[in-house]
Scaffold this motif. Sequence first.
Motif, short mmCIF file in Angstrom:
data_model
loop_
_atom_site.label_atom_id
_atom_site.label_comp_id
_atom_site.label_asym_id
_atom_site.label_seq_id
_atom_site.Cartn_x
_atom_site.Cartn_y
_atom_site.Cartn_z
N TRP A 124 -3.31 -5.36 9.74
CA TRP A 124 -3.93 -4.04 9.73
C TRP A 124 -3.10 -3.10 10.60
N VAL A 125 -3.01 -1.85 10.17
CA VAL A 125 -2.33 -0.82 10.96
C VAL A 125 -3.23 0.41 11.01
N THR A 126 -2.98 1.26 11.98
CA THR A 126 -3.71 2.53 12.07
C THR A 126 -2.71 3.68 12.16
N MET A 127 -3.16 4.85 11.74
CA MET A 127 -2.34 6.06 11.77
C MET A 127 -3.22 7.24 11.42
N PRO A 128 -2.74 8.47 11.65
CA PRO A 128 -3.49 9.64 11.18
C PRO A 128 -3.59 9.62 9.65
N GLY A 129 -4.72 10.05 9.11
CA GLY A 129 -4.88 10.08 7.67
C GLY A 129 -3.82 10.92 6.99
N SER A 130 -3.39 12.01 7.64
CA SER A 130 -2.37 12.88 7.06
C SER A 130 -1.03 12.16 6.90
N LYS A 131 -0.73 11.23 7.81
CA LYS A 131 0.52 10.47 7.72
C LYS A 131 0.48 9.53 6.53
N SER A 132 -0.66 8.88 6.32
CA SER A 132 -0.81 8.01 5.16
C SER A 132 -0.69 8.80 3.87
N ASP A 133 -1.33 9.98 3.83
CA ASP A 133 -1.27 10.83 2.64
C ASP A 133 0.15 11.31 2.37
N ASN A 134 0.85 11.72 3.45
CA ASN A 134 2.19 12.28 3.29
C ASN A 134 3.18 11.27 2.72
N HIS A 135 2.93 9.98 2.95
CA HIS A 135 3.84 8.95 2.47
C HIS A 135 3.27 8.17 1.29
N GLY A 136 2.13 8.61 0.77
CA GLY A 136 1.56 7.98 -0.42
C GLY A 136 1.37 6.49 -0.29
#
Length: 204
Positions: A124-136
């Motif tokens: 499992w990893v965590t990150m800002p939702g925008s970062k996940s969205d930006n990299h699809g």
Amino acid sequence: MEPSRLQYWISRYLGGLLLLVGVSVFLIRLHHDGPYAMPAGGNLFAGVLALALGFSLVAPWSQGSGKAVPLVWLSIVAGPVILFFALYATLAELEEVISIKAFNREGKPASLRLWVVDYDGRPWVTMPGSKSDNHGLEDGPIVMFRDGVDSCVLATRLDDRETVDDIHRRRHQKYMIQRLATVVGLFGETAGAETVTLRLDPCS
């Protein structure tokens, strides 16, 4: 001690420390398996700035003759701040880090360096939702590099606070640098409001 002598010794020691930590930002990544992962973003900026400021402080022209040079004193004041971020960039790579190979919205390849925890048989990893969205990351199979091996994974995003905070706590238990960062206020006891967690399942 007269100002010029005080300036000389502070700038020498601080400059040397900045050079040492600036180099370590780049060298620490050599201890990970696989291809060298070049620092990027804030980590790269901190490393380069530490090297540049460290060199300017130990260079002969930084030492005033007869009185302290105001610009050097300004560098001395800024030095501890830059040193802190360069040290953080180094320590963040001291423990386990995985890479996720992805592409951003502009189609440019990116290697995301992430802390990881294992829970319920999955990483499992965590990150800002925008970062996940930006990299699809949720759009399809992605490549995870861990323990010297590339593997195909599918990212499942969860953003409920209970799950996100649970993974955040597990990461806190695993990573010494997160615990230190929490003490100085860089991390909270719970995850930020924009943080999401991604469960990385093996491709079928």
